[in-house]
Design a protein around this motif. Sequence first.
Motif, PDB file in Angstrom:
ATOM      1  N   CYS A 152      34.999  32.631  37.209  1.00  0.00           N
ATOM      2  CA  CYS A 152      35.600  31.881  36.107  1.00  0.00           C
ATOM      3  C   CYS A 152      36.599  32.714  35.310  1.00  0.00           C
ATOM      4  O   CYS A 152      37.337  32.172  34.499  1.00  0.00           O
ATOM      5  CB  CYS A 152      34.529  31.361  35.164  1.00  0.00           C
ATOM      6  SG  CYS A 152      33.358  30.253  35.945  1.00  0.00           S
ATOM      7  N   CYS A 160      30.936  29.244  33.395  1.00  0.00           N
ATOM      8  CA  CYS A 160      29.847  28.572  34.103  1.00  0.00           C
ATOM      9  C   CYS A 160      28.535  29.319  33.916  1.00  0.00           C
ATOM     10  O   CYS A 160      27.457  28.743  33.964  1.00  0.00           O
ATOM     11  CB  CYS A 160      30.183  28.394  35.577  1.00  0.00           C
ATOM     12  SG  CYS A 160      29.858  29.829  36.621  1.00  0.00           S
ATOM     13  N   GLY A 161      28.610  30.627  33.738  1.00  0.00           N
ATOM     14  CA  GLY A 161      27.414  31.416  33.465  1.00  0.00           C
ATOM     15  C   GLY A 161      26.730  31.995  34.685  1.00  0.00           C
ATOM     16  O   GLY A 161      25.813  32.810  34.561  1.00  0.00           O
ATOM     17  N   CYS A 206      27.526  34.132  37.076  1.00  0.00           N
ATOM     18  CA  CYS A 206      27.620  35.562  37.378  1.00  0.00           C
ATOM     19  C   CYS A 206      26.977  36.428  36.311  1.00  0.00           C
ATOM     20  O   CYS A 206      26.817  37.629  36.488  1.00  0.00           O
ATOM     21  CB  CYS A 206      29.093  35.981  37.475  1.00  0.00           C
ATOM     22  SG  CYS A 206      29.921  35.993  35.858  1.00  0.00           S
ATOM     23  N   CYS A 215      33.519  37.722  38.508  1.00  0.00           N
ATOM     24  CA  CYS A 215      33.356  36.511  37.711  1.00  0.00           C
ATOM     25  C   CYS A 215      34.431  35.550  38.181  1.00  0.00           C
ATOM     26  O   CYS A 215      35.615  35.744  37.894  1.00  0.00           O
ATOM     27  CB  CYS A 215      33.516  36.751  36.213  1.00  0.00           C
ATOM     28  SG  CYS A 215      33.437  35.184  35.305  1.00  0.00           S
TER      29      CYS A 215
HETATM   30  S1  FES Z   1      31.070  32.691  34.245  1.00  0.00           S
HETATM   31 FE1  FES Z   1      31.344  31.570  36.081  1.00  0.00          FE
HETATM   32  S2  FES Z   1      31.331  33.112  37.572  1.00  0.00           S
HETATM   33 FE2  FES Z   1      31.291  34.227  35.739  1.00  0.00          FE
END
Ligand code: FES
Lengths: 154, 732
Positions: A135, A98-99, A101, A133
């Motif tokens: 994800c 998702c990016g 963090c 993270c």
């Molecule tokens: S990439 Fe989604 S929380 Fe780290």
Amino acid sequence: MAKFNLKINGKQQEVDVDPTTPMLWVLRDHLKLVGTKYGCGIAQCGACTVHLGDNAVRSCQLPVSAVGEQQITTIEGLSENGDHPVQKAWMEEDVYQCGYCQAGQIMNASAFLKSNPNPTDAEIETAMNGNICRCGTYTRIKKAIKTAANSQNA
Amino acid sequence: MTHIKTQYNRRSFIKVSAAAGGGMLIGFSWLNGCKPNTPEPEPGVAVPNEWFEINGYIKIGDTGMVTIYSPNPEIGQNVRTSMPMIVAEELDVPWENVVVEQAPLNTGWYQNQFAGGSLSIRLSWNALRMAGATGKRMLMEAAAKEWGLQVSDLTASEGIIKETNGERTIGYGEIASKAVGIEIPEEVALKEVKDFKLIGTSVKNVDGSKIVRGEPLFGLDFHREGMQLAMIQHPPAFGMKVKDFNEAEIKSMPGVKDAFIVDTSIAEPGGFDEKGFLQLIAIVGESTWQLMQAKKAIKANWEATSELESSDTHLRRLEKALVSGEVQESRKDGNPEAAFKKAAKVIERTYSAPFIAHNTLEPMNFFANVTEDSAELIGPTQTPEALEGSVSKLLGMPLENITVNMTRIGGGFGRRLYVHFGVEAAAISKKIGSPVKLIYSREDDMTQGTYRPTYRSVYKAGLDENNNLIAFTVKGAGLPEGPVFPNRFPAGAVENYSAEKIKAETNVTTGAWRAPRSNFTAGAEQAFLDEVAEAAGKDPIDFRLELFDRAIKDPVGEEHEYEAERYAGVLKLVKEKANWGETKQGVHRGVAAYFCHSTYVAEVFDMVMENGKPIVEKVWCAADCGIVVNKDSAINIIQGGVIDGIGHAMYSQLTFENGAPAQMNFDKYQLIRHSQAPKEIEVFFVENEIDPTGLGEPGLPPAMGALANALYKATGQRHYDQPFVTEKQVIG
Ligand code: FES
Ligand code: FES
């Protein structure tokens, strides 16, 4: 309310805020530097990591009144063109899901590599343990940190 | 070549063109400031002066640069890269020439604009290919017309159209203006899988450079001049409702512009309207920090409207449900009871898992701008269409007057299938008559509900004297929904089989959490099978393969949901890759395989013990999801699923006291961290030409089973109750 003169990303910035306001919200709400993220507000997730001088700190726990003369660097100011070795390594390893963090991860990793340019796996884990993270990109983050370390040492 | 009906007609095209002309498709550019179409980092071609809308997915610039609209919400599954890849493949343009933009909700043009059930690629595979192929065909027709030739006299590849028997060539950018007027073809040819150039390769995340530079991408980053900020306070416990609060005092606090109770109930709520609380205290102002201070100063009267449940209430209800609860779904083959009586060995085990929260790292938030006759919504939603519908009901406003735009989303995991935070933003915007961005604190987010239900299942197996599995039963209860899939494995592989899915009541709200039901059942079933294999004296992989063999050769019962060959296929692949059977000093192995969301995944874990702590040293995954679209990104999402599965099986739980969650933030709610993640995760795909399925969820469920099985080998103890770290055993 009180006025503060802050050094952020090499620029002098004046803000007029409640002195208890954490830097996180000064950056996000008042200076519109939204690369620094809110995740927990209690120093548990690392999404809000910035550099205070050379150190990685949790900006959600740093009241604006405590900054004084110290230089703050956010993800927007880590490099001119997004080409800091850590940023480049992140792109090379295509780390993110998702990016959300990742700004915090990158700020933490870049400060860490400055103090320890040649880390072992265990040192990386310890240094990065405060950055969640959700994800689950941990294995890629570790790889990217090693890639960045190698490129810096090359 | 495969020919496919486009299902497009003049009307749908006109509709989308009109929307584009009205600025909807082209106009959503706030994220990039004033340079909406500037590609990054380096474009393969120059920035165009003029763009031509070819269809709802494709816009071509006069320089040959191509914009591809990505229709679905991006929650980290990387569809913003992989969906446009599919369009680009059939359009046949070099990827360097492509820029990607997020499409807004547009039900006239796109279907299935949601992120859920690992379905984005699976449901849009044909539509995306068709969009690309249609664009290519139209460009070729335009060129043919220009040259006075037939389309069959031309070839097109890499953004260039060539004359077959001549020298002439023309770039897509040069002919694009003429393609706009071409009638949409009724049938187009699609590429053969073997001719794919882009699909199956590894293409880097299109937002990568923006992510590493901290550019505004997420809903929480959205800003519009003149917009207010709002926060909410919901009751502290499920079963409570707000009566009143110290409104005057809150309104007088610094930075607070307004404070009120907002009612967000709507008529005939749908499945995605699930939420913890309908009436909320809302506070409006201009700075998040001041709003947070005001939130702390709230003194409210909450009234109990139903029972305030605790974790022991939940456990009692589950235990009772397993004995006498209402069965929601079931299956029975043969006569399990009789088989158990004659079995040489009978094993019965109970497994459980707690409520867990989604905890997307970006907390819930949404922007809304509601006026007399329009509503504009911008933010992180997995279900824009459901949000539009719910806002329409809330405001009594027709759907046409509502627009929904999607930002990049800081994690989904099912949480953002539920639309209440968008609805709340709309309700607040309407009340204050101004654009507003609603922000949840982490605590608001974690205590609001829509959790993964808590589950409890009893598994029972009978082996005959030759150690053949002759009976298998499962009864699973959940608050509120049972975790059992009656027609999944081992249904079809055991002569005497029964499965019962049982429900029970709770007022804690629940929802889909990454791989619903599978996120518990896979772990329980795969750990149980491991124990049964051990009792049978068989290798755990061979034992499973024997069962699949039965399901292939002589399936029991009418139907089962999985293809046994593909299931066995991933097990065989992981067996080979992990060198299963090889033993290493101090290394303990566990295996699991699971099928969900039309994808098959098998995993082998290597575990070592360091200072009494289990460390997963290496994970091998084998997946069968049909055609792999974006290889490295597919690997990434499986790796994430493995880590997520380990994290939640091992560390995470939400417990309740008097209706209130006892964990409100990451100090008490444990999420997996760097040092607890596997050191290495290797992913392999079964190669075939089957239409792609999904990967967002299937990597997670088997990780729970492989973890439990490796833990047993490493510690000598079986783990039955999640999170494992709280079990009395050695770990932690
Ligand atoms: S990439 Fe989604 S929380 Fe780290
Ligand atoms: S927001 Fe500062 S550590 Fe989480």
